[in-house]
Design a protein around this motif. Structure first.
Motif, PDB file in Angstrom:
ATOM      1  N   TYR A 113      -0.234  39.832  53.731  1.00 18.12           N
ATOM      2  CA  TYR A 113      -0.239  38.627  52.905  1.00 18.12           C
ATOM      3  C   TYR A 113      -0.053  37.374  53.738  1.00 18.12           C
ATOM      4  O   TYR A 113       0.784  37.327  54.632  1.00 18.12           O
ATOM      5  N   LYS A 114      -0.836  36.378  53.405  1.00 21.02           N
ATOM      6  CA  LYS A 114      -0.697  35.087  54.090  1.00 21.02           C
ATOM      7  C   LYS A 114       0.494  34.327  53.508  1.00 21.02           C
ATOM      8  O   LYS A 114       0.754  34.400  52.315  1.00 21.02           O
ATOM      9  N   GLY A 115       1.169  33.604  54.347  1.00 19.40           N
ATOM     10  CA  GLY A 115       2.249  32.740  53.866  1.00 19.40           C
ATOM     11  C   GLY A 115       3.532  33.493  53.568  1.00 19.40           C
ATOM     12  O   GLY A 115       4.413  32.980  52.908  1.00 19.40           O
ATOM     13  N   ILE A 116       3.630  34.743  54.039  1.00 20.10           N
ATOM     14  CA  ILE A 116       4.848  35.521  53.816  1.00 20.10           C
ATOM     15  C   ILE A 116       5.450  35.850  55.174  1.00 20.10           C
ATOM     16  O   ILE A 116       4.736  36.275  56.075  1.00 20.10           O
ATOM     17  N   TYR A 117       6.717  35.598  55.329  1.00 20.44           N
ATOM     18  CA  TYR A 117       7.370  36.028  56.554  1.00 20.44           C
ATOM     19  C   TYR A 117       8.818  36.378  56.241  1.00 20.44           C
ATOM     20  O   TYR A 117       9.291  36.172  55.122  1.00 20.44           O
ATOM     21  N   VAL A 118       9.476  36.930  57.235  1.00 24.28           N
ATOM     22  CA  VAL A 118      10.829  37.425  56.999  1.00 24.28           C
ATOM     23  C   VAL A 118      11.781  36.717  57.937  1.00 24.28           C
ATOM     24  O   VAL A 118      11.465  36.478  59.094  1.00 24.28           O
ATOM     25  N   GLN A 119      12.918  36.324  57.431  1.00 25.19           N
ATOM     26  CA  GLN A 119      13.887  35.614  58.260  1.00 25.19           C
ATOM     27  C   GLN A 119      15.176  36.410  58.266  1.00 25.19           C
ATOM     28  O   GLN A 119      15.714  36.734  57.205  1.00 25.19           O
ATOM     29  N   ALA A 120      15.657  36.709  59.435  1.00 24.75           N
ATOM     30  CA  ALA A 120      16.870  37.526  59.534  1.00 24.75           C
ATOM     31  C   ALA A 120      18.113  36.650  59.392  1.00 24.75           C
ATOM     32  O   ALA A 120      18.144  35.523  59.854  1.00 24.75           O
TER      33      ALA A 120
END
Lengths: 606, 430
Positions: A134-141
């Motif tokens: 998916y575009k525009g999805i990321y994960v932040q720890a």
């Protein structure tokens, strides 16, 4: 030919155009500074690197709190276009309406925001591969607090997202929206030490908002500094044991190391698992705890205002002796027409009045203190004020300054209170006598009671009780906790009180049930019972003690609501705690089991 | 013949030309330079390396021009024009479409843009036609033919569509002015242009109309004073053009609203110049303009240093190695660098006019003016657009912008003049 003259138009035109550009560029490049700022905004972004929050250990090096990574699922609405939302919803378990609602809440559609907070490592692992589509999805720890036990919840407190009000108060501008701060307990009190210092990283971004490198090779960057570790004075085993003993009961236990003021256990019952207030369901759990009629969030150990009952007689005896109103060999009769009592040998002196907890003795003693030098109103006021000052020096009616927020002051009524109640000059000893036995308007916290036990154990001084014995970056506790506080009572006056307390435990008001097992009876426990009259139901049981008698290592206060006579269950719980702390092992398994199972109903026994 | 050429060639022009081409190459390298993945300038994987190839190509072209007989350019003028127009027509059918315009021939990866070369052949044809002693520019028939020579390629280019390149053909009006065209051909369009801008800037329009009336009245009063007496003729001479301009001003709004005359994106490009925030929808146009101004504006007095630019390095400026190449110079070399470049251009253009004026052949002189006017048009429109003084039109900065067709066309244009100039004294022997 006159047409040749027209060439000058060309020269003029060239030079004029050049001049127009020169002026325009002069304004763009030299006069207007806004373009330089815009250029920096364009490319250089300041990223905050969150430091690790400080870990907390108990006095034996056991980990109390640590951090564990969680993963916030982030969404950038600007890039999240033309995405198959149906499959995205199926994957994440969000409904379409909920997804839209959460996207709308994201303030900056180019920067994005949290769409699902705090995925566990396992959930993250499951979604990681699938989400890369998916575009525009990321994960932040990020990290959350984890407690490898279920104890100490109220003392530890919790951390949560900073509130708008807290942000306003942060005049130094350290915090940003979305930061987590300590909200209560140790987490809040030691916030400046625990949080560490944020790092800053400048990165260069291209027009797609992608990071393409560090700015000035990281010359301006600052690495985050982890928060300071804390060493709690708490003995986690003792704490857990105390909580176990208080199962299904309401009340508090506070244990202090007398020599240092270090709090060994701070138990408020009922309590809750601290892990409930960490992780994604914090607000749900918090609301549940808040609604719970048993008030688990209320830290009874430091906030409640219980009458101290007969445990207060120790203070009365010491003040009486110090002011000269009472003498060591004064024998006073157990005159039950003054105030009710229970069967014991009469008359009593200071030692035996403590041993048997004689009420009339203290009625008479307090009367002497108040009426010393006359019975006119002025003298009464003068004596009462003096008495009250002594009581305050014992740590009552004011905060002891423990290192958690919301400590209660307790309550010692002042002259103004009685004047308002009865009218100035229209009250006398008969209106205040119940203070003599720790009843009436007086209110104290279990912490203050434990501190009293410590004062007696130390024979006249204490260190302000505290939960953190070492802030690693300071190499010790906060400076305030190294200030010795002395009580203005001669050390010698403590000897008869301690003797009375030893007798009370051995053969006085304390039930045989609370005695240490035969093989451990070399440990001398000094204690004072209290039974607090409760007009709403069964009496509250209270008990203060310290042990051993010589070189005391533990001072303790136990308060159990509706447990009746203080010499039975409150004393038993104190005795078990002392055994556990001093010998490491409780051998009275049967008693332990009964105590744990015991419950007390607030209703009065028929 | 070659010795003759080299001995009499105008080395100052060659020097200015070489300086601009070198600046161009270095700027292109800087524009495509990626600090996280630096490549040498000669690497063919990026635009700078390719530009180096095109520069090699121009050396070949220049050599060929120098070896040709200088008389050939005049005699082949119409033939070249015919072939060029044919190519412009063919590109509309066989060309490949890039960025919305069918402007390119694709020969197995090598692309050529005939519109760039149209400037060369139109210059040759116009110079040839105007150099005829029989042609009088105050005669309607001759005037029409001259405009026809200019208009035909311009129209074909407009059909691609490439409005910017079409606009460049207005340069030939300047050439014709030098050859005797009435100044009205410059004054009238200038007045209409000014009215158009004023009508967009000044709202409500009634203010502008009122200002026109006041100005006309003042003008009549002044002229009456100078002529020592008011006449009805004076009223007509001032009054009628005023009324026409007022009518135009009043209809600017309508013209502007109509999608037939200006396309929506063209309107946006005009509007954002007047007010950057005028229209929320005009985001793309505003973005280009803003980024271009930010890049130039952040350069300051002496710039950020070569390859140190940030705006032109991370692709904030669109088309930064072609039409917006000036941004790189403005950002990395600041006001000083920009002024140096502008001075070089003004010097080159002035030198060309000087060269033109020293020609003994009418053809050579007119051709020289064509070269100067075309360079001037490109220079003015391109810089005005990057500085936010003119709507964005996609035309390159001569010798600087990346692109083989453009570099080759401008080089051809210039070196034909230098070839003619080198032989200017031979006219006596022939």
């Amino acid at each position: 030919m006159q047409l040749e003259g027209r060439k000058y138009l060309f020269y003029t035109l060239f030079v004029l155009t050049g001049l127009v550009f020169a002026v325009r560029l002069f304004f763009l490049q030299l006069v207007d500074d806004s373009y330089k700022e815009a250029a920096n905004r364009n490319v250089v972004e300041r990223l905050i690197e969150q430091p690790h929050r400080g870990l907390i250990y108990d006095r034996n090096g056991k980990l109390i709190v640590y951090n564990e990574p969680v993963y916030d699922l982030m969404l950038i609405p600007y890039d999240f276009k033309g995405v198959d939302t149906a499959s995205f919803c199926r994957l994440t378990g969000l409904s379409k309406a909920e997804l839209i609602k959460r996207i709308r809440k994201i303030p900056n559609p180019r920067k994005g925001g949290v769409i699902i907070p705090q995925l566990s490592r396992r959930e993250y692992a499951r979604l990681q591969e699938l989400l890369s589509e998916y575009k525009g999805i990321y994960v932040q720890a990020r990290s959350v607090r984890v407690y490898p036990h279920q104890s100490l919840a109220n003392a530890l407190g919790y951390i949560a997202e900073i509130s708008p009000r807290e942000l306003e108060k942060d005049t130094a501008g350290y915090y940003q929206q979305g930061d987590y701060v300590g909200k209560s307990g140790i987490e809040a009190f030691y916030e400046p030490y625990l949080r560490g210092e944020k790092g800053i990283r400048y990165v260069v971004k291209n027009n797609f908002n992608q990071i393409v490198g560090s700015y000035k090779e990281g010359a301006l960057d600052k690495a985050p500094r982890a928060g300071s570790e804390l060493v709690a004075s708490i003995d986690l085993d003792l704490q857990a044991y105390g909580e176990l003993l208080m199962s299904n009961k309401t009340g508090a236990i506070v244990a202090i190391e007398p020599a240092t003021g270090e709090v060994l256990a701070l138990i408020s019952a009922p309590s809750y698992d601290p892990n409930l207030l960490s992780g994604p369901k914090l607000s749900t759990h918090f609301a549940e705890l808040l609604r719970d009629p048993r008030k688990p969030l209320y830290n009874r150990a430091i906030q409640s205002r219980y009458p101290p009952g007969s445990t207060f007689k120790t203070v009365q005896a010491l003040i009486g002796l110090q002011t000269g109103a009472l003498h060591l060999y004064d024998y006073l009769p157990c005159n039950q027409s003054l105030v009710g009592c229970h069967g014991h040998p009469s008359p009593t002196n200071v030692v035996s009045s403590i041993r048997h907890s004689c009420n009339p003795f203290y009625y008479l003693a307090f009367r002497r203190v108040i009426l010393q030098g006359g019975d006119d109103f002025e003298t009464i006021v003068k004596n009462y004020n003096q008495w009250r000052q002594y009581v305050e020096r014992f740590g009552f009616g004011r905060r002891l300054g423990i290192d958690i927020a919301n400590e209660g002051k307790g309550y010692i009524p002042d002259i103004g209170y009685f004047n308002r109640m009865y009218g100035e000059g229209r009250w006398g000893f008969s209106n205040i006598y119940s203070l003599s036995i720790g009843q009436g308007e007086i209110g104290v916290t279990p912490l203050q009671m434990a501190n009293l036990a410590a004062i007696i154990a130390n024979r006249g001084y204490y260190y302000p009780p505290h939960l953190i014995k070492e802030v690693r970056e300071l190499g010790g506790p906060l400076p305030a906790y190294r200030q010795k506080q002395t009580v203005p009572v001669d050390t010698s006056y403590f000897t008869p009180i301690i003797e009375g307390m030893e007798m009370a435990f051995k053969a006085g008001t304390v039930s045989w049930q609370a005695h240490l097992p035969p093989d451990k009876q070399h440990i001398v426990i000094c204690g004072k019972t209290g039974t607090v009259q409760n007009p709403h139901g069964e009496d509250h049981a209270t008990f203060i003690a310290f042990a051993p008698k010589e070189k005391p290592q533990i001072a303790i206060a136990v308060y159990v609501e509706n447990a009746g006579f203080g010499g039975v269950w409150a004393a038993t719980i104190a005795s078990l705690m002392i055994e556990k702390y001093l010998t490491g092992e409780v051998s009275r398994k049967e008693l332990e089991k009964t105590t744990i199972q015991k419950t007390f109903s607030p209703k009065k026994h028929p | 013949m070659r010795n003759q050429t080299l001995r009499y060639i105008d080395w100052l022009t060659v020097f200015l030309y070489a300086a601009l081409v070198l600046i161009g190459l270095l700027s292109i390298y800087s524009a495509v330079y990626a600090p996280q993945d630096p490549k040498p300038i000669y690497s063919l994987t990026h635009a700078a390396g390719k530009q180096l190839l095109w520069i090699g190509g121009t050396l070949l072209i220049i050599t060929v021009i120098f070896f040709m007989d200088y008389r050939l350019f005049e005699s082949l003028g119409y033939i070249a024009y015919g072939v060029g127009v044919l190519l412009l027509a063919l590109v509309l059918v066989f060309g490949v479409k890039i960025g919305g315009a069918r402007a390119w021939f694709d020969f197995g990866g090598i692309r050529l843009q005939p519109a760039e070369f149209a400037k060369v052949f139109t210059s040759l044809a116009l110079a040839k036609y105007l150099s005829n002693k029989e042609v009088r520019l105050n005669r309607w028939r001759d005037l029409l033919i001259a405009f026809g020579i200019i208009g035909l390629p311009a129209l074909l280019i407009l059909l691609q569509p490439d409005a910017g390149s079409t606009l460049v053909f207005a340069a030939f009006v300047l050439v014709m002015f030098r050859e005797g065209l009435s100044p009205l051909f410059l004054i009238i369009p200038a007045l209409f242009g000014l009215t158009f801008v004023l009508a967009l800037v000044i709202q409500p329009i009634s203010y502008l109309l009122f200002a026109f009336l006041v100005l006309a009245a003042l003008l009549i009063a002044l002229l009456s004073y100078l002529n020592k007496g008011f006449s009805f003729k004076l009223l007509l001479v001032v009054g009628i053009p005023t009324l026409i301009l007022m009518g135009f001003a009043a209809s600017v709004d309508t013209i502007f609203q109509s999608d037939k005359i200006l396309k929506p994106h063209q309107k946006e490009r005009i509007l954002v110049l007047i007010d950057e925030n005028i229209d929320k929808e005009a985001r793309r146009s505003r973005y280009n303009l803003q980024q271009s101004k930010i890049a130039i504006g952040s350069g300051g007095f002496a710039g950020k240093g070569y390859l140190q630019g940030t705006q032109t390095k991370f692709n904030f400026v669109p088309e930064q190695q072609t039409d917006f190449i000036f941004c790189t110079i403005g950002e990395e070399f600041g006001w000083l660098g920009s002024m140096t470049l502008i001075t070089l251009f003004v010097a080159l253009m002035s030198r060309i006019v000087y060269i033109a004026e020293r020609q003994k052949l009418r053809f050579a002189r007119i051709y020289g003016y064509c070269v100067a006017s075309i360079l001037f048009m490109h220079f003015t429109l391109n810089l005005a657009m990057t500085m936010g003084l003119f709507p964005v039109v996609g035309i390159p900065l001569p010798f600087i912008s990346y692109g083989g067709s453009s570099l080759w066309a401008f080089s051809t244009l210039l070196f034909i003049l230098l070839k003619l100039d080198a032989h200017r004294n031979q006219i006596f022997w022939t």
